[in-house]
Design a protein around this motif. Sequence first.
Motif, PDB file in Angstrom:
ATOM      1  N   VAL A 138     -19.206  17.815 -24.730  1.00  0.00           N
ATOM      2  CA  VAL A 138     -19.442  16.544 -25.412  1.00  0.00           C
ATOM      3  C   VAL A 138     -20.822  15.984 -25.033  1.00  0.00           C
ATOM      4  O   VAL A 138     -21.561  15.470 -25.882  1.00  0.00           O
ATOM      5  CB  VAL A 138     -18.315  15.556 -25.062  1.00  0.00           C
ATOM      6  CG1 VAL A 138     -18.690  14.128 -25.405  1.00  0.00           C
ATOM      7  CG2 VAL A 138     -17.033  15.954 -25.794  1.00  0.00           C
ATOM      8  N   ARG A 139     -21.180  16.100 -23.761  1.00  0.00           N
ATOM      9  CA  ARG A 139     -22.514  15.659 -23.332  1.00  0.00           C
ATOM     10  C   ARG A 139     -23.608  16.448 -24.042  1.00  0.00           C
ATOM     11  O   ARG A 139     -24.645  15.889 -24.421  1.00  0.00           O
ATOM     12  CB  ARG A 139     -22.654  15.846 -21.815  1.00  0.00           C
ATOM     13  CG  ARG A 139     -21.959  14.790 -20.986  1.00  0.00           C
ATOM     14  CD  ARG A 139     -22.117  15.090 -19.511  1.00  0.00           C
ATOM     15  NE  ARG A 139     -21.472  14.086 -18.683  1.00  0.00           N
ATOM     16  CZ  ARG A 139     -21.080  14.279 -17.433  1.00  0.00           C
ATOM     17  NH1 ARG A 139     -21.272  15.465 -16.858  1.00  0.00           N
ATOM     18  NH2 ARG A 139     -20.500  13.314 -16.747  1.00  0.00           N
ATOM     19  N   ARG A 140     -23.385  17.739 -24.202  1.00  0.00           N
ATOM     20  CA  ARG A 140     -24.386  18.574 -24.881  1.00  0.00           C
ATOM     21  C   ARG A 140     -24.592  18.099 -26.318  1.00  0.00           C
ATOM     22  O   ARG A 140     -25.731  18.009 -26.793  1.00  0.00           O
ATOM     23  CB  ARG A 140     -23.944  20.044 -24.866  1.00  0.00           C
ATOM     24  CG  ARG A 140     -24.966  20.987 -25.507  1.00  0.00           C
ATOM     25  CD  ARG A 140     -24.471  22.426 -25.468  1.00  0.00           C
ATOM     26  NE  ARG A 140     -25.445  23.352 -26.004  1.00  0.00           N
ATOM     27  CZ  ARG A 140     -26.472  23.865 -25.336  1.00  0.00           C
ATOM     28  NH1 ARG A 140     -26.674  23.523 -24.077  1.00  0.00           N
ATOM     29  NH2 ARG A 140     -27.306  24.715 -25.904  1.00  0.00           N
ATOM     30  N   TYR A 161     -27.860  16.624 -30.284  1.00  0.00           N
ATOM     31  CA  TYR A 161     -27.683  16.292 -31.693  1.00  0.00           C
ATOM     32  C   TYR A 161     -27.445  14.810 -31.955  1.00  0.00           C
ATOM     33  O   TYR A 161     -27.343  14.399 -33.121  1.00  0.00           O
ATOM     34  CB  TYR A 161     -26.527  17.102 -32.283  1.00  0.00           C
ATOM     35  CG  TYR A 161     -26.659  18.589 -32.047  1.00  0.00           C
ATOM     36  CD1 TYR A 161     -27.672  19.320 -32.659  1.00  0.00           C
ATOM     37  CD2 TYR A 161     -25.780  19.266 -31.197  1.00  0.00           C
ATOM     38  CE1 TYR A 161     -27.804  20.682 -32.442  1.00  0.00           C
ATOM     39  CE2 TYR A 161     -25.907  20.627 -30.971  1.00  0.00           C
ATOM     40  CZ  TYR A 161     -26.920  21.331 -31.595  1.00  0.00           C
ATOM     41  OH  TYR A 161     -27.056  22.671 -31.379  1.00  0.00           O
ATOM     42  N   GLY A 162     -27.305  14.011 -30.900  1.00  0.00           N
ATOM     43  CA  GLY A 162     -27.015  12.599 -31.089  1.00  0.00           C
ATOM     44  C   GLY A 162     -25.624  12.354 -31.647  1.00  0.00           C
ATOM     45  O   GLY A 162     -25.370  11.342 -32.308  1.00  0.00           O
ATOM     46  N   VAL A 163     -24.705  13.271 -31.377  1.00  0.00           N
ATOM     47  CA  VAL A 163     -23.341  13.190 -31.897  1.00  0.00           C
ATOM     48  C   VAL A 163     -22.399  12.743 -30.776  1.00  0.00           C
ATOM     49  O   VAL A 163     -22.349  13.371 -29.716  1.00  0.00           O
ATOM     50  CB  VAL A 163     -22.874  14.553 -32.450  1.00  0.00           C
ATOM     51  CG1 VAL A 163     -21.400  14.521 -32.820  1.00  0.00           C
ATOM     52  CG2 VAL A 163     -23.721  14.952 -33.648  1.00  0.00           C
ATOM     53  N   SER A 164     -21.644  11.676 -31.014  1.00  0.00           N
ATOM     54  CA  SER A 164     -20.669  11.178 -30.041  1.00  0.00           C
ATOM     55  C   SER A 164     -19.306  11.787 -30.318  1.00  0.00           C
ATOM     56  O   SER A 164     -18.823  11.747 -31.460  1.00  0.00           O
ATOM     57  CB  SER A 164     -20.578   9.645 -30.110  1.00  0.00           C
ATOM     58  OG  SER A 164     -21.813   9.052 -29.769  1.00  0.00           O
ATOM     59  N   LEU A 165     -18.690  12.351 -29.289  1.00  0.00           N
ATOM     60  CA  LEU A 165     -17.373  12.977 -29.407  1.00  0.00           C
ATOM     61  C   LEU A 165     -16.480  12.500 -28.280  1.00  0.00           C
ATOM     62  O   LEU A 165     -16.947  12.241 -27.163  1.00  0.00           O
ATOM     63  CB  LEU A 165     -17.499  14.507 -29.337  1.00  0.00           C
ATOM     64  CG  LEU A 165     -18.241  15.203 -30.483  1.00  0.00           C
ATOM     65  CD1 LEU A 165     -18.629  16.619 -30.074  1.00  0.00           C
ATOM     66  CD2 LEU A 165     -17.380  15.234 -31.746  1.00  0.00           C
ATOM     67  N   ASP A 166     -15.192  12.414 -28.567  1.00  0.00           N
ATOM     68  CA  ASP A 166     -14.194  12.088 -27.552  1.00  0.00           C
ATOM     69  C   ASP A 166     -13.723  13.398 -26.923  1.00  0.00           C
ATOM     70  O   ASP A 166     -13.164  14.249 -27.629  1.00  0.00           O
ATOM     71  CB  ASP A 166     -13.018  11.356 -28.208  1.00  0.00           C
ATOM     72  CG  ASP A 166     -11.936  10.947 -27.221  1.00  0.00           C
ATOM     73  OD1 ASP A 166     -11.792  11.603 -26.165  1.00  0.00           O
ATOM     74  OD2 ASP A 166     -11.215   9.974 -27.512  1.00  0.00           O
ATOM     75  N   PRO A 167     -13.930  13.600 -25.617  1.00  0.00           N
ATOM     76  CA  PRO A 167     -13.565  14.888 -25.014  1.00  0.00           C
ATOM     77  C   PRO A 167     -12.069  15.182 -25.045  1.00  0.00           C
ATOM     78  O   PRO A 167     -11.669  16.344 -24.945  1.00  0.00           O
ATOM     79  CB  PRO A 167     -14.066  14.767 -23.572  1.00  0.00           C
ATOM     80  CG  PRO A 167     -14.171  13.308 -23.325  1.00  0.00           C
ATOM     81  CD  PRO A 167     -14.525  12.683 -24.628  1.00  0.00           C
TER      82      PRO A 167
END
Length: 407
Positions: free
Chosen positions: A82-84, A89-95
Amino acid sequence: MGFSDQEFYRIRKLPPYVFAVVNEMKARLRAAQLDVVDLGMGNPDGATPRPVVQKLVEAARDKRNHRYSVSRGIPNLRVEIVRRYQSRYGVSLDPDREAIVTIGAKDALAHLLFAVIGPGDVVVSPNPCYPIHQYGVVMAEGQACMVPMPDPAEFLNRLEDIFRKETVKPRMVLISFPHNPTTQCVDLEFFRAIIRLAAHHGTMVVHDFAYADICFDGYRAPSILEVEGAKEVAVEIYSLSKSFNMAGWRVGFCVGNAKMIAALARIKSYLDYGIFQPIQIAAIIALRECEEETRKICATYQKRRDVLVAGLNRAGWAVGPPRATMFVWAAIPEPYRPMGSLEFSKLLLEKALVAVSPGIGFGPMGEGYVRFALVENEHRIRQAVRGIRRFLRASKPTLAPQAVGPA
């Protein structure tokens, strides 16, 4: 009649593996002590970064890591992927909801298809393609709709036609850029068009991003999740195999749409206990500390690409340089096209002692091409080029060198 006289239901849907023909011939030649340069299978030859190996050894010595792991991946590894995505890419994800660890990209793709595709569901993908993209759909009881892709723009036009004209709309669009085997690349606008179509028609999108980091000449491969609204309809599959020379480690991820991730997690909870935990711990180090190693790996492939492409063009085989992947996709020289890609691959192996993948193995639209994998060092690639040059000149002396611009 016993079961030995019957074909198994799913096995009869799968054709014989075309690549096995070349592999068997290659094995016979090597058994006869002939030096074959193998540019067939896309199997990275480089070493995994040393810090990753050291962490594996350290973690493997801890008996606490010898137990079952968790099928969706350890939390710290999901946090790292998720950090990568955030940093690159400036993409926020919930791990927890939007990321899952998989046993390589094939596991992610095959089991995701089992999870979300039902009997008769139409899955559209470009042809030629990596075989699991077609036969994963077949095994999941879906209907594989293979759309010719002479170039991404034409694929998009044909996809729009399918949505406009067909009564049964596609349940999923399955794509992969940079593309294996054709090496074609896209920009973010292509992905925006795909997401717009999918969102309008309630269609899922799966993007296989196996060659995310193997890009040349200043090209940067975009993530489909960079598109606004992509997480509403799409997931992306990322793998450490090529980016970190970790093909045999089998570490991949599926990230994006929470509903699709949850379905994959449910399927995997019945099928596996996840990856050996020391491998997952070592994978954290790859993502966290080995960015420079990835750049070196990419530079190595670029040098090999340049040697192969320049050598083939000097030999009279017109080939353009790909902007990404670890492959060169080459149209068979005109005089040999009538024999087909499988017979030409066998001829190349016999006469030039060079193994390549026949285009027909990637689907009907792959006919007329062969794929070179950049998995031998520059010295061996030069050896392959010399063999090919001798073969072409001996059999077809009219072939003349041609200059080809960028693909």
